[in-house]
Write a protein that holds these residues in place. Structure first.
Motif, short mmCIF file in Angstrom:
data_model
loop_
_atom_site.label_atom_id
_atom_site.label_comp_id
_atom_site.label_asym_id
_atom_site.label_seq_id
_atom_site.Cartn_x
_atom_site.Cartn_y
_atom_site.Cartn_z
N TYR A 13 -21.88 9.73 15.66
CA TYR A 13 -21.67 8.98 16.78
C TYR A 13 -21.32 7.69 16.33
N GLU A 14 -21.47 7.04 15.61
CA GLU A 14 -21.34 6.22 15.11
C GLU A 14 -19.57 5.49 14.88
N ARG A 15 -19.22 7.25 14.08
CA ARG A 15 -17.90 7.32 13.67
C ARG A 15 -17.27 7.24 15.18
N ASP A 16 -17.96 8.23 15.75
CA ASP A 16 -16.47 8.69 17.05
C ASP A 16 -16.41 6.79 17.32
N VAL A 17 -17.61 6.29 17.74
CA VAL A 17 -16.96 5.63 18.62
C VAL A 17 -16.56 4.36 18.25
N ALA A 18 -16.75 4.14 16.59
CA ALA A 18 -15.91 3.06 15.71
C ALA A 18 -14.29 3.69 16.23
N ARG A 19 -13.83 4.98 15.97
CA ARG A 19 -12.53 5.74 16.41
C ARG A 19 -12.02 5.02 17.55
N GLY A 20 -12.49 5.22 19.00
CA GLY A 20 -13.01 5.12 19.88
C GLY A 20 -11.87 3.61 20.59
N ALA A 21 -13.20 2.61 19.81
CA ALA A 21 -12.90 1.21 20.38
C ALA A 21 -11.75 0.68 19.86
N ALA A 22 -11.38 1.03 18.39
CA ALA A 22 -10.30 1.00 18.28
C ALA A 22 -8.89 1.16 18.97
N GLN A 23 -8.77 2.13 19.30
CA GLN A 23 -7.96 2.69 20.27
C GLN A 23 -7.28 2.33 21.55
N LEU A 24 -8.43 1.46 21.84
CA LEU A 24 -8.36 -0.06 23.21
C LEU A 24 -9.00 -1.11 23.30
N ASP A 25 -8.01 -1.68 23.74
CA ASP A 25 -8.46 -2.72 23.33
C ASP A 25 -9.69 -3.29 24.14
N THR A 26 -10.12 -4.87 23.24
CA THR A 26 -12.29 -4.61 23.54
C THR A 26 -12.17 -4.95 25.20
N ALA A 27 -11.52 -6.22 26.09
CA ALA A 27 -12.02 -5.82 27.51
C ALA A 27 -12.17 -4.37 28.28
N ALA A 28 -10.72 -3.59 28.15
CA ALA A 28 -11.07 -2.51 28.96
C ALA A 28 -11.65 -1.70 28.63
N TRP A 29 -12.49 -1.27 26.37
CA TRP A 29 -13.10 -0.33 26.36
C TRP A 29 -14.41 -0.66 26.48
N ASN A 30 -14.90 -2.51 26.49
CA ASN A 30 -16.32 -2.77 27.53
C ASN A 30 -16.37 -2.45 29.20
N ARG A 31 -14.46 -1.95 29.56
CA ARG A 31 -15.00 -2.53 31.21
C ARG A 31 -15.42 -1.03 31.38
N ALA A 32 -14.88 -0.12 30.67
CA ALA A 32 -14.66 1.99 30.56
C ALA A 32 -16.36 2.02 29.96
N TRP A 33 -17.28 1.43 28.82
CA TRP A 33 -18.28 1.35 28.67
C TRP A 33 -19.06 0.82 30.18
N ALA A 34 -19.59 -0.22 31.05
CA ALA A 34 -20.20 -0.17 31.64
C ALA A 34 -19.96 0.53 32.49
#
Length: 785
Positions: free
Chosen positions: A673-694
């Motif tokens: 799980y942690e590996r997948d999350v880290a890889r996903g976060a690296a594919q998108l800028d931080t703001a967009a990743w956090n916005r989609a997560w929210a």
């Protein structure tokens, strides 16, 4: 020819009086109900419409609003007659005549009967007659039928706590006000427009002008409205307390509603000045059998089925005679709006009391000394229900049983509370031991563990077999909570009891759970030992249902030991055994495990399909913890497919579910799980990743699952290939292409003919072929022979 109106001797024509009264407070909400009632009254066949519901539901206010809306559509207007002050049915027609302005012009002896004079007076009148509070004069209903029969343009709108039982009658049950969803409260401006909240705020502001709905108090206000069932009278009485208590404090004091809901307006009818008076008024109008059944129904929490009523409630010593009396009394309570019918399956429709009404019924049950007998009968009924569910929990009826237990969860809690508080440990232990898998799958692990810990901690003697079952259940729930030490201790004690008493099948069950504890503790060697013992023992016993658990868990161990072919064989065997018997949970588990293994081996299109199929199955079961894990695993596949925004939403939704249910992950699962999350976060800028997560965190469970169903494919689908097949399916296909018969394939792979056919059906479906020859051609064209 003269067109002057016809005069009847002794009657002086008069225009209707009976203006609609002006309510003292604004009418709030009910737009849909006003439109529906107006629509019914506009239909030509509807001559008599009765608004039914318990006291305080808002029948009179709805009738007045409907009358106002229709005033211009009746040439004779709308005439309102209040019957609240009457107790004698013979006074209904005189009251109607008085309001209509029907005056006597001669000596009483010279007058035709009043009914005839009213019929003559209204014969040609296009009038809407509103008769308010008809329940206490219901015996006058035949006079109303006679009036309608002689006056073809007359329409009557009645408010009553019970239906009139006339052939011309159309009933309209007035529902409670619309309520907020406490699990997903909307934004403040939307919440303020929900009917029950809107009424609370308006009445609170009338009592305390400075009151406002704020973010800090919104949850308390929404909870108060739900606590009071959306009953307008109860909400109005509660809101009046705002001058003394803020919402949070008011909510704390509404544990018992009736003592607090008092002090209504002095100009309101006496029965509406306190909620207790409103309910007592209805109770006093019941016949003895209805009163007795009303009291006994108080033991049901959250509604009940007709079957449950028949099993628990008794109106006579002899069961057969009791049943004869229960049904008419039940119909009477529904007709009098003290019991509501709710939609459901044809044979399991539910009956429910509003909680404010049930509280009064409970007081009456206690006052008559009947409460102990009723609660015991209630507990035994729900014990039988839970044990029947547990006995079929791995079969095709599992989804239906889980839904039924969910529906009856409040009743099951009430039965457990009675067992614990009245020292009935045997019943409590049996009930909790029967419910553990329901609690596990529906996300109630913490609650289930509390019940079991409470029962086991009483020190009361339990038969060894029952104590072993309870310990096994408590240990499995402790594992879900991440309390490995407690899980190990309870499971070991359960195993010792079962070995001592020769319960071989029970020993295998505990070994399965001990194997899972070892997996969570990263002790794969010990886990494999436990699970291999279990699987061997179950094979020897011919326990197919029991093998499903061992196959899945042992497959997990082999996968983490890098034996992918061995793991695949176990998962496929589980599928082959589970599908024919419709063991939904185990089919879903095997598909989930295969999907995780194909994903980690780089076969993501196939992984996505397997995980989506598993998700569809666990949704049928309502298995929320499994849904949480699957959403995260599907998000991991989407990361590999470079769909980070979609993945972040699923990760966010999964996190909320997992946190709410305290779903723990074993080490390998967490690392993936942690590996997948880290890889996903690296594919998108931080703001967009956090916005989609929210965004995902704000989703409901259904919305999150819909994201999976509605997601566009990662790439255009190409023709099926060998990578779509599992290892075992490839083996079957190779032997098929080599010309072996089905029996020879079964013999070579140590499978049953039935299992071979199951594999072939899967192969044909994945390759898009329909025959043995087409499958063999595919194998040769793709160099699989």
């Amino acid at each position: 020819m003269s067109t002057a109106p016809r005069e009847t001797p002794g009657v002086r024509p008069a225009r209707p009086a009976g203006r609609l009264p002006i309510p003292p407070t604004p009418f709030i909400g009910r737009a849909r109900q006003v439109a529906e009632v107006c629509g019914l009254l506009r239909r030509a066949p509807v001559r008599l419409l009765t608004l039914t519901g318990p006291g305080g539901i808002g029948k009179t206010r709805l009738a007045l609003s409907v009358g106002e809306a229709l005033r211009g559509e009746f040439a004779g207007g709308v005439c309102y007659v209040s019957l609240a002050a009457l107790a004698d049915p013979q006074l209904v027609l005189p009251m109607v005549a008085q309001v209509l302005g029907l005056h006597e012009a001669g000596a009483p002896a010279e007058q035709p009967p009043l009914l005839e004079r009213l019929q003559d007076r209204l014969a040609e009148e296009h009038l809407l007659l509103v008769l308010d509070n008809f329940e206490q004069v219901a015996a006058a209903a035949p006079d109303l039928a006679a009036l309608l029969g002689a006056c073809p343009r007359l329409k009557v709108l009645v408010t009553s706590r019970e239906v009139l039982r006339l052939a011309a009658e159309q009933s309209y049950p007035v529902p409670p006000l619309a309520l907020p969803d406490l699990q997903h409260l909307p934004p403040l401006d939307v919440l303020a427009r929900i009917e029950a909240v809107q009424l609370f705020v308006a009445r609170a502001q009338a009592a305390q002008p400075a009151f406002a709905l704020t973010a800090a108090g919104s949850v308390a206000v929404a909870t108060i409205c739900r606590h009071l069932d959306g009953l307008p009278l109860a909400i109005e009485l509660a809101a009046a307390r705002i001058r003394l208590l803020p919402p949070v404090d008011l909510l704390a004091r509404l544990e018992r509603r009736l003592p607090w809901l008092t002090d209504g307006p002095r100009d309101a009818p006496a029965r509406h000045q306190t909620l207790r008076a409103a309910v007592a008024w209805s109770y006093d109008l019941l016949v003895p059998d209805e009163q007795a059944l009303f009291r006994q129904l108080a033991v049901f929490v959250g509604g009940c089925t007709l079957e449950a009523v028949s099993a628990v409630c008794r109106l006579a010593p002899e069961p057969a005679r009791a049943d004869e009396r229960v049904l008419p009394a039940l119909v009477g309570l529904v007709d009098k709006s003290l019991l509501r019918q709710e939609p459901g399956a044809p044979d399991q429709g539910r009956l429910r009391m509003l909680e404010t009404i049930r509280e009064y019924a409970h007081e009456q049950l206690a006052a008559t000394g009947e409460i102990a007998t009723a609660q015991e009968a209630h507990a035994h009924y729900y014990l039988a229900l839970a044990e029947a569910a547990a006995a079929t929990m791995t079969g095709p009826d599992q989804p239906a049983w889980l839904d039924r237990l969910e529906q009856e969860h409040d009743n099951l809690r009430a039965a457990l509370t009675w067992a614990v508080e009245t020292a009935h440990p045997l019943l409590g232990a049996r009930l909790a031991a029967a419910l553990w898998s329901f609690w596990l799958m529906r996300g109630y692990s913490s609650e289930g563990r509390r019940w079991l810990d409470s029962i086991l901690a009483t020190g009361c003697w339990l038969p060894p077999a029952l104590r072993a079952r309870a310990l096994n259940a408590a240990g499995r729930l402790a594992l879900r909570e991440g309390d490995y030490a407690a899980a190990e201790r309870m499971l070991q004690e359960s195993q010792a009891l079962r070995r001592t008493h020769g319960d071989t099948q029970g020993v295998m069950e505990v070994l399965d759970n001990l194997g899972l504890v070892a997996i969570y503790q990263d002790d794969l060697g010990r886990a494999r030992s436990y699970l291999e013992q279990s699987l061997a023992g179950r094979r020897a016993l011919g326990d197919t249902a029991g093998m499903l658990t061992a196959l899945n868990r042992l497959g997990l161990v082999l996968r983490y030991q890098q034996d992918f072919e061995g793991a695949a064989r176990l998962y496929e065997e589980c599928l082959a055994l589970a599908r024919p018997v419709h063991a939904t949970y185990y089919v879903a588990a095997a598909l989930h495990n295969l999907g995780q293994m194909e994903h980690h081996r780089g076969h993501d299109p196939r992984a996505a399909a397997l995980l989506a199929e598993s998700l569809a199955l666990v949704r049928q079961l309502g298995d929320r913890p499994s849904i949480a894990v699957l959403l995260a695993d599907i998000a991991g596949v989407w990361v590999t497919q470079r769909r980070p925004e979609h993945a972040a939403r699923l990760f966010g939704a999964a996190q909320v579910l997992r946190d709410n249910m305290h779903v723990t992950m074993y080490t390998a699962q967490r690392l993936a799980y942690e590996r997948d999350v880290a890889r996903g976060a690296a594919q998108l800028d931080t703001a967009a990743w956090n916005r989609a997560w929210a965004q995902g965190r704000a989703m409901t469970l259904d919305e999150a699952c819909a994201c999976v169903v509605d997601a566009p494919p990662a790439a255009p689908a190409g023709p099926a290939g060998a990578h779509d097949l599992t290892e075992r399916e490839l083996e079957v296909l190779r032997l098929l292409a080599a010309g072996l018969t089905y029996a020879q394939i079964a013999d070579q792979l140590v499978l049953s003919i039935h299992t071979v056919h199951a594999h072939l059906r899967a192969i044909y479906a994945k390759l898009g072929v329909t025959s043995r020859s087409q499958a063999a051609r595919f194998a040769m064209e793709h160099d699989l022979t």
